[in-house]
Design a protein around this motif. Structure first.
Motif, PDB file in Angstrom:
ATOM      1  N   VAL A 221     -27.346 -27.154 -50.640  1.00 31.81           N
ATOM      2  CA  VAL A 221     -26.264 -27.521 -49.728  1.00 31.81           C
ATOM      3  C   VAL A 221     -26.465 -26.848 -48.375  1.00 31.81           C
ATOM      4  O   VAL A 221     -26.329 -27.475 -47.310  1.00 31.81           O
ATOM      5  N   ALA A 222     -26.795 -25.553 -48.396  1.00 33.51           N
ATOM      6  CA  ALA A 222     -27.025 -24.834 -47.144  1.00 33.51           C
ATOM      7  C   ALA A 222     -28.202 -25.433 -46.373  1.00 33.51           C
ATOM      8  O   ALA A 222     -28.152 -25.588 -45.139  1.00 33.51           O
ATOM      9  N   LEU A 223     -29.276 -25.780 -47.089  1.00 37.31           N
ATOM     10  CA  LEU A 223     -30.432 -26.384 -46.434  1.00 37.31           C
ATOM     11  C   LEU A 223     -30.087 -27.748 -45.855  1.00 37.31           C
ATOM     12  O   LEU A 223     -30.540 -28.114 -44.755  1.00 37.31           O
ATOM     13  N   ALA A 224     -29.269 -28.517 -46.557  1.00 34.63           N
ATOM     14  CA  ALA A 224     -28.862 -29.833 -46.055  1.00 34.63           C
ATOM     15  C   ALA A 224     -28.047 -29.704 -44.777  1.00 34.63           C
ATOM     16  O   ALA A 224     -28.250 -30.456 -43.818  1.00 34.63           O
ATOM     17  N   VAL A 225     -27.144 -28.749 -44.736  1.00 30.40           N
ATOM     18  CA  VAL A 225     -26.351 -28.538 -43.524  1.00 30.40           C
ATOM     19  C   VAL A 225     -27.252 -28.170 -42.350  1.00 30.40           C
ATOM     20  O   VAL A 225     -27.080 -28.658 -41.220  1.00 30.40           O
ATOM     21  N   PHE A 226     -28.230 -27.305 -42.613  1.00 27.73           N
ATOM     22  CA  PHE A 226     -29.146 -26.896 -41.543  1.00 27.73           C
ATOM     23  C   PHE A 226     -29.954 -28.085 -41.013  1.00 27.73           C
ATOM     24  O   PHE A 226     -30.068 -28.274 -39.794  1.00 27.73           O
ATOM     25  N   THR A 227     -30.510 -28.896 -41.897  1.00 27.46           N
ATOM     26  CA  THR A 227     -31.320 -30.026 -41.447  1.00 27.46           C
ATOM     27  C   THR A 227     -30.466 -31.088 -40.756  1.00 27.46           C
ATOM     28  O   THR A 227     -30.920 -31.748 -39.820  1.00 27.46           O
ATOM     29  N   ILE A 228     -29.213 -31.249 -41.206  1.00 26.76           N
ATOM     30  CA  ILE A 228     -28.318 -32.208 -40.544  1.00 26.76           C
ATOM     31  C   ILE A 228     -28.035 -31.764 -39.114  1.00 26.76           C
ATOM     32  O   ILE A 228     -28.066 -32.569 -38.163  1.00 26.76           O
ATOM     33  N   LEU A 229     -27.760 -30.472 -38.938  1.00 28.00           N
ATOM     34  CA  LEU A 229     -27.528 -29.959 -37.591  1.00 28.00           C
ATOM     35  C   LEU A 229     -28.776 -30.129 -36.726  1.00 28.00           C
ATOM     36  O   LEU A 229     -28.676 -30.467 -35.528  1.00 28.00           O
ATOM     37  N   LEU A 230     -29.949 -29.894 -37.326  1.00 22.54           N
ATOM     38  CA  LEU A 230     -31.192 -30.069 -36.574  1.00 22.54           C
ATOM     39  C   LEU A 230     -31.387 -31.528 -36.177  1.00 22.54           C
ATOM     40  O   LEU A 230     -31.776 -31.832 -35.030  1.00 22.54           O
ATOM     41  N   ASP A 231     -31.106 -32.446 -37.098  1.00 23.90           N
ATOM     42  CA  ASP A 231     -31.238 -33.875 -36.779  1.00 23.90           C
ATOM     43  C   ASP A 231     -30.218 -34.307 -35.723  1.00 23.90           C
ATOM     44  O   ASP A 231     -30.515 -35.148 -34.863  1.00 23.90           O
ATOM     45  N   MET A 232     -29.029 -33.739 -35.780  1.00 25.09           N
ATOM     46  CA  MET A 232     -28.038 -34.055 -34.746  1.00 25.09           C
ATOM     47  C   MET A 232     -28.519 -33.599 -33.374  1.00 25.09           C
ATOM     48  O   MET A 232     -28.355 -34.299 -32.369  1.00 25.09           O
ATOM     49  N   ALA A 233     -29.142 -32.423 -33.321  1.00 23.82           N
ATOM     50  CA  ALA A 233     -29.664 -31.927 -32.051  1.00 23.82           C
ATOM     51  C   ALA A 233     -30.785 -32.814 -31.536  1.00 23.82           C
ATOM     52  O   ALA A 233     -30.855 -33.132 -30.336  1.00 23.82           O
ATOM     53  N   LEU A 234     -31.675 -33.228 -32.434  1.00 25.63           N
ATOM     54  CA  LEU A 234     -32.776 -34.105 -32.018  1.00 25.63           C
ATOM     55  C   LEU A 234     -32.241 -35.455 -31.545  1.00 25.63           C
ATOM     56  O   LEU A 234     -32.726 -36.019 -30.541  1.00 25.63           O
ATOM     57  N   SER A 235     -31.250 -35.995 -32.242  1.00 26.66           N
ATOM     58  CA  SER A 235     -30.665 -37.274 -31.833  1.00 26.66           C
ATOM     59  C   SER A 235     -29.990 -37.159 -30.466  1.00 26.66           C
ATOM     60  O   SER A 235     -30.076 -38.066 -29.628  1.00 26.66           O
ATOM     61  N   TRP A 236     -29.317 -36.045 -30.220  1.00 23.89           N
ATOM     62  CA  TRP A 236     -28.668 -35.841 -28.921  1.00 23.89           C
ATOM     63  C   TRP A 236     -29.696 -35.745 -27.805  1.00 23.89           C
ATOM     64  O   TRP A 236     -29.502 -36.271 -26.706  1.00 23.89           O
ATOM     65  N   LEU A 237     -30.840 -35.064 -28.102  1.00 22.40           N
ATOM     66  CA  LEU A 237     -31.891 -34.956 -27.089  1.00 22.40           C
ATOM     67  C   LEU A 237     -32.464 -36.328 -26.743  1.00 22.40           C
ATOM     68  O   LEU A 237     -32.761 -36.620 -25.581  1.00 22.40           O
ATOM     69  N   VAL A 238     -32.627 -37.189 -27.730  1.00 24.10           N
ATOM     70  CA  VAL A 238     -33.134 -38.541 -27.476  1.00 24.10           C
ATOM     71  C   VAL A 238     -32.156 -39.310 -26.611  1.00 24.10           C
ATOM     72  O   VAL A 238     -32.535 -40.025 -25.655  1.00 24.10           O
ATOM     73  N   ALA A 239     -30.872 -39.170 -26.926  1.00 20.09           N
ATOM     74  CA  ALA A 239     -29.858 -39.878 -26.142  1.00 20.09           C
ATOM     75  C   ALA A 239     -29.810 -39.366 -24.714  1.00 20.09           C
ATOM     76  O   ALA A 239     -29.652 -40.137 -23.759  1.00 20.09           O
ATOM     77  N   GLU A 240     -29.922 -38.059 -24.528  1.00 14.37           N
ATOM     78  CA  GLU A 240     -29.870 -37.475 -23.194  1.00 14.37           C
ATOM     79  C   GLU A 240     -31.104 -37.800 -22.365  1.00 14.37           C
ATOM     80  O   GLU A 240     -31.060 -37.806 -21.127  1.00 14.37           O
TER      81      GLU A 240
END
Length: 459
Positions: free
Chosen positions: A46-65
């Motif tokens: 669960v902890a690893l999933a939360v970490f990777t989700i946050l990382l993917d959210m950051a990568l998605s935001w960078l693509v959008a920006e």
């Protein structure tokens, strides 16, 4: 001697160094539990999933920006669909394989223990391989479940930023690979558990470790009437019998650290009345306490005597000997008729008895910082252990020259390595072996059946 060291671990005199008894107790509970490690694996997933989700959210935001979202829309959609397909397949498939594998494994282990002894099944639950495999499989399932759920929520938000689970998918693939590796090792370990030699080796190693951990700071066992502190000369005082307040079961361990703390606080001396492996009913006497004043909180010292559903080799090396003897006796039964396995049991028993011969006889003493004896705990004794190791095997060796010859070799070798004072128990076993051979063997084979041979019939 180290203060409060449980006798399942080497004390300072034995060269092992003292360890925190509470930490040792917790480690044993974790090892005996089949729940803790898998639950920790799920929590880590669960902890690893939360970490990777946050990382993917950051990568998605960078693509959008970056403003390249429109140009990459097709590629992002393809990656998202592929990732969702991987995540949607990995979790359920992992859980399905896990259920099938463990079901088949438990059936196979049940069949294997039927040929050996049911008392070796605890090695499966105490083994780390099964727990870690279960943790990896369940962790993979939980990870993919959390990522899929979070991806669905983030895909429907109002920000317009696409959620692309790139890192989550990569980690999921790594977890699937780890599950496959764990599966291979688990199958290999389970197949080995079905082999008698593997079980015998594991029982022998664990028992040998416990014998070597037995304390060397001992005193001769007193007569039953003696309850005075050793070396204190007795005198007037309050003598109380403490009864068990635990559920009825087998005595699996004595918490010497708790005994020592309570005895120092009450200026008392405590004698443990029962040995590891004894069946202790609720309310039966387990401790004798002597103190110059009425002792307080006897319920606390009663908790030092721990019971369980079945015996464990921890603090109870005689249980390992019991398992080897049970396997050997079952191998000699008419329904199995496997003398070679009995010979392999004798190989391990000889090593254990020879090692136990180096242990001083008596009771283990627990001292406070001033060197005063505060508690004594029963230890396995030489003659009962020799009788346990050989009596049943000698009786069941009737008509099996391979086994009688190996028993003769074992008794001869042990006798050559022990002092004269410990040889009478071996002489009695050897005498009973002669009588068994005389009763069960043809006249021309009696001498042959009593000839020492380390391979039984190896030459």
């Amino acid at each position: 001697m180290a203060e409060g060291v449980p006798w399942g671990e080497p004390d300072g005199d034995a060269g092992g160094g003292a360890r925190d008894p509470a930490r040792r107790e917790r480690a044993e509970r974790i090892r005996e539990s089949f729940v803790v490690v898998p639950l920790l694996g799920m929590a880590a997933a669960v902890a690893l999933a939360v970490f990777t989700i946050l990382l993917d959210m950051a990568l998605s935001w960078l693509v959008a920006e970056s403003g390249a979202q429109d140009e990459l829309s097709t590629t992002l959609q393809t990656l998202t669909d592929s990732a969702n397909a991987v995540l949607g397949t990995a979790g359920p498939a992992t859980l399905t394989v896990l259920g099938v594998v463990f079901s088949i494994t438990l059936v196979a282990l049940q069949m294997a223990t039927g040929q050996l002894t049911p008392r070796v099944l605890y090695m499966f639950t105490r083994g780390w391989l099964a727990k870690l495999t279960l943790a990896v499989f369940l962790g993979t399932f939980v990870f993919t479940l959390v990522v899929r759920y979070a991806g669905g929520l983030l895909a429907d938000d109002d920000t317009g930023t696409p959620f692309v689970p790139v890192s989550s998918t990569a980690v999921a693939m790594l977890l699937v690979g780890a599950s496959l590796v764990a599966f291979v090792y688990f199958v290999d370990g389970t197949v080995k558990m079905m082999r008698p030699t593997t079980v015998l080796d594991r029982v022998g190693r664990e028992t040998l470790r416990q014998i070597r951990a037995l304390p060397r700071d001992t005193v001769p066992p007193p007569r039953k009437a003696a309850v005075a502190p050793l070396g204190e000369g007795g005198g007037d005082g309050h003598v109380r019998t403490v009864r068990s307040r635990s559920d009825s079961g087998v005595l699996v361990r004595v918490d010497t650290a708790r005994l020592l703390r309570w005895a120092v606080k009450n200026d008392a001396f405590v004698r443990v009345l029962r040995e590891a492996g004894d069946y202790v009913a609720t309310g039966s006497p387990v401790l004798e306490v002597r103190s110059p004043r009425p002792p307080e909180r006897l319920d606390r010292v009663a908790k030092a005597v721990r019971t369980g559903a079945e015996r464990s080799t921890f603090q109870d090396p005689a249980f390992g000997v019991r398992q080897l003897v049970d396997i050997g006796v079952r191998a000699l039964s008419p329904g199995v008729n496997d003398p070679t396995t009995a010979v392999q049991c004798i190989d391990r028993l000889q090593l254990l008895v020879e090692e136990f011969a180096q242990v001083p006889q008596g009771e283990r003493v627990v001292r406070d910082r001033g060197g005063r004896v505060r508690a004594v705990v029963p230890l396995p004794q030489w003659e009962p252990l020799v009788e346990l190791a050989f009596t049943e095997l000698v009786l069941f060796s009737s008509g099996q020259p391979q086994v009688t010859r190996r028993l003769a070799a074992a008794l001869d070798d042990i006798e050559a390595h022990v002092p004269e004072a410990r040889r009478p128990a071996l002489h009695r076993a050897r005498g009973e072996l002669r009588r068994v051979c005389a009763r069960s063997m043809p006249e021309g084979l009696v001498e042959f059946a009593q000839t020492a041979d380390h391979q039984g019939l190896g030459g």
